[in-house]
Design a protein around this motif. Structure first.
Motif, PDB file in Angstrom:
ATOM      1  N   GLU A 134       0.833  -1.196   0.000  1.00  0.00           N
ATOM      2  CA  GLU A 134       0.000   0.000   0.000  1.00  0.00           C
ATOM      3  C   GLU A 134       0.868   1.246   0.000  1.00  0.00           C
ATOM      4  O   GLU A 134       2.057   1.202   0.312  1.00  0.00           O
ATOM      5  CB  GLU A 134      -0.913   0.019   1.224  1.00  0.00           C
ATOM      6  N   TYR A 135       0.226   2.349  -0.369  1.00  0.00           N
ATOM      7  CA  TYR A 135       0.874   3.655  -0.298  1.00  0.00           C
ATOM      8  C   TYR A 135       0.715   4.181   1.128  1.00  0.00           C
ATOM      9  O   TYR A 135      -0.402   4.233   1.653  1.00  0.00           O
ATOM     10  CB  TYR A 135       0.218   4.608  -1.293  1.00  0.00           C
ATOM     11  N   ALA A 136       1.838   4.562   1.758  1.00  0.00           N
ATOM     12  CA  ALA A 136       1.801   4.918   3.175  1.00  0.00           C
ATOM     13  C   ALA A 136       1.797   6.417   3.434  1.00  0.00           C
ATOM     14  O   ALA A 136       1.181   6.881   4.392  1.00  0.00           O
ATOM     15  CB  ALA A 136       2.986   4.282   3.901  1.00  0.00           C
ATOM     16  N   ALA A 137       2.503   7.238   2.648  1.00  0.00           N
ATOM     17  CA  ALA A 137       2.603   8.683   2.882  1.00  0.00           C
ATOM     18  C   ALA A 137       3.440   9.273   1.743  1.00  0.00           C
ATOM     19  O   ALA A 137       4.117   8.549   1.035  1.00  0.00           O
ATOM     20  CB  ALA A 137       3.281   8.947   4.240  1.00  0.00           C
ATOM     21  N   PHE A 138       3.407  10.561   1.496  1.00  0.00           N
ATOM     22  CA  PHE A 138       2.959  11.663   2.329  1.00  0.00           C
ATOM     23  C   PHE A 138       2.004  12.591   1.573  1.00  0.00           C
ATOM     24  O   PHE A 138       1.695  13.669   2.060  1.00  0.00           O
ATOM     25  CB  PHE A 138       4.177  12.513   2.788  1.00  0.00           C
ATOM     26  N   SER A 139       1.589  12.255   0.400  1.00  0.00           N
ATOM     27  CA  SER A 139       0.707  13.143  -0.349  1.00  0.00           C
ATOM     28  C   SER A 139      -0.635  12.462  -0.573  1.00  0.00           C
ATOM     29  O   SER A 139      -0.818  11.279  -0.271  1.00  0.00           O
ATOM     30  CB  SER A 139       1.340  13.505  -1.696  1.00  0.00           C
ATOM     31  N   ASP A 140      -1.577  13.218  -1.109  1.00  0.00           N
ATOM     32  CA  ASP A 140      -2.872  12.664  -1.452  1.00  0.00           C
ATOM     33  C   ASP A 140      -2.714  11.801  -2.702  1.00  0.00           C
ATOM     34  O   ASP A 140      -2.355  12.304  -3.774  1.00  0.00           O
ATOM     35  CB  ASP A 140      -3.871  13.795  -1.704  1.00  0.00           C
ATOM     36  N   LEU A 141      -2.960  10.509  -2.574  1.00  0.00           N
ATOM     37  CA  LEU A 141      -2.631   9.590  -3.663  1.00  0.00           C
ATOM     38  C   LEU A 141      -3.404   9.881  -4.951  1.00  0.00           C
ATOM     39  O   LEU A 141      -2.805   9.882  -6.031  1.00  0.00           O
ATOM     40  CB  LEU A 141      -2.844   8.145  -3.214  1.00  0.00           C
ATOM     41  N   PRO A 142      -4.718  10.137  -4.914  1.00  0.00           N
ATOM     42  CA  PRO A 142      -5.408  10.442  -6.181  1.00  0.00           C
ATOM     43  C   PRO A 142      -4.809  11.633  -6.916  1.00  0.00           C
ATOM     44  O   PRO A 142      -4.713  11.621  -8.149  1.00  0.00           O
ATOM     45  CB  PRO A 142      -6.847  10.724  -5.733  1.00  0.00           C
ATOM     46  N   ASP A 143      -4.395  12.670  -6.188  1.00  0.00           N
ATOM     47  CA  ASP A 143      -3.759  13.818  -6.845  1.00  0.00           C
ATOM     48  C   ASP A 143      -2.387  13.454  -7.385  1.00  0.00           C
ATOM     49  O   ASP A 143      -1.982  13.893  -8.464  1.00  0.00           O
ATOM     50  CB  ASP A 143      -3.623  14.987  -5.861  1.00  0.00           C
ATOM     51  N   THR A 144      -1.680  12.635  -6.650  1.00  0.00           N
ATOM     52  CA  THR A 144      -0.308  12.301  -7.027  1.00  0.00           C
ATOM     53  C   THR A 144      -0.257  11.430  -8.273  1.00  0.00           C
ATOM     54  O   THR A 144       0.586  11.630  -9.155  1.00  0.00           O
ATOM     55  CB  THR A 144       0.402  11.588  -5.860  1.00  0.00           C
ATOM     56  N   VAL A 145      -1.145  10.429  -8.368  1.00  0.00           N
ATOM     57  CA  VAL A 145      -1.062   9.523  -9.517  1.00  0.00           C
ATOM     58  C   VAL A 145      -1.323  10.250 -10.828  1.00  0.00           C
ATOM     59  O   VAL A 145      -0.869   9.802 -11.889  1.00  0.00           O
ATOM     60  CB  VAL A 145      -2.032   8.324  -9.380  1.00  0.00           C
ATOM     61  N   SER A 146      -2.009  11.362 -10.799  1.00  0.00           N
ATOM     62  CA  SER A 146      -2.273  12.100 -12.032  1.00  0.00           C
ATOM     63  C   SER A 146      -1.000  12.673 -12.633  1.00  0.00           C
ATOM     64  O   SER A 146      -0.983  13.047 -13.812  1.00  0.00           O
ATOM     65  CB  SER A 146      -3.292  13.210 -11.782  1.00  0.00           C
ATOM     66  N   SER A 147       0.078  12.743 -11.828  1.00  0.00           N
ATOM     67  CA  SER A 147       1.366  13.188 -12.367  1.00  0.00           C
ATOM     68  C   SER A 147       2.212  12.020 -12.866  1.00  0.00           C
ATOM     69  O   SER A 147       3.219  12.218 -13.537  1.00  0.00           O
ATOM     70  CB  SER A 147       2.146  13.971 -11.305  1.00  0.00           C
TER      71      SER A 147
END
Length: 277
Positions: free
Chosen positions: A164-177
């Motif tokens: 799993e993704y543990a930290a530190f950003s909001d994952l839905p926002d991050t995957v868009s990059s």
């Protein structure tokens, strides 16, 4: 059909993948030219495409009373992998299934391998999260391992199964990059625009005859099979609210269920081939 022309070699790949693998993997060049003529591809274009596929190791010449070509042994696992991606991965991944991570380092003297790794991982659906670090839904781990082994690139790569993704950003926002969502959605929109009217037309009328089904199905599958490779199949929780893959998948599934079997009958009728006992 899409407004952009489909390459003869791509259409031939579809014919082999969808039909001829079920019928022994071989076809005479005369019968292939007949089938491709129904898709508005002329004989010289067929022969040119066959030559390219032979050079790429996809097809091998074989005479069975007539001159023809069969799928090479090396091509079978590639088509099997394609089946899993095209047909078995129609639904988004489950977030609980975790992630596949590929980490690689390639010496500058072998940068052609670096390019090949980037290209192949992208084609599998991996997103680039940092230099030399690539991520995909966990269900792609086995396909990644098989691809690396097949291409002899395993010595450069470490594969990890991450929970799993543990930290530190909001994952839905991050995957868009990490993935180009707008580009993926543009491709899905083009597919839906091209084939939703076909689906509506067929739903309103009688079942298509085998030849008509074949003329619809081969371009349909040729255009569709690009999309599961552009789309990593991320869990729905990580996708934009307006994600348009769902509509495109529904169109594909509807047409696939209606067109595949009559298309196969047409290929059998034209070629006289039968499934191996």
């Amino acid at each position: 059909m899409s407004d952009s022309p489909l390459r003869p070699s791509s259409l031939i790949n579809t014919v082999y993948g969808a039909f001829l693998r079920r019928l022994g993997g071989w076809i005479s060049i005369a019968d292939l030219i007949t089938l491709m003529g129904e898709l508005d591809v002329d004989g010289p274009a067929v022969r040119s495409a066959i030559s390219r596929l032979k050079k790429r190791g996809v097809l091998e010449p074989e005479r069975r009373g007539a001159t023809g070509y069969r799928l090479s042994p090396a091509a079978h696992p590639v088509f099997d992998e394609g089946d899993r991606r095209i047909f078995a991965s129609l639904e988004p991944a489950d977030l609980a299934d975790g992630w596949a991570m590929a980490v690689f380092s390639v010496p500058e003297s072998e940068r052609s391998h670096r390019y090949q790794l980037r290209t192949r991982l992208t084609w599998l659906g991996f997103g680039n999260i940092a230099p030399g670090v690539w991520l995909a839904p966990g269900r792609l781990l086995d396909d990644a391992r098989a691809m690396l082994e097949r291409l002899g690139l395993g010595d450069y790569v470490h594969l990890f199964a991450a929970a799993e993704y543990a930290a530190f950003s909001d994952l839905p926002d991050t995957v868009s990059s990490w993935w180009d969502f707008p580009a993926i959605q543009t491709q899905y929109a083009a597919f839906t625009d091209a084939y939703a009217p076909v689906a509506a037309h067929l739903a309103a009328g009688p079942d298509p005859d085998p030849a008509q089904a074949f003329r619809h199905y081969v371009p349909l599958l040729t255009q569709w099979r690009r999309l599961p490779y552009l789309d990593p199949g991320l869990p729905s929780e990580l996708l934009p609210a307006d994600w348009n893959a769902v509509a495109a998948r529904q169109v594909f599934q509807q047409l696939h269920s209606v067109l595949l079997e009559p298309s196969l009958r047409h290929v059998r009728d034209v070629t006289g081939l039968a499934a191996p006992a």
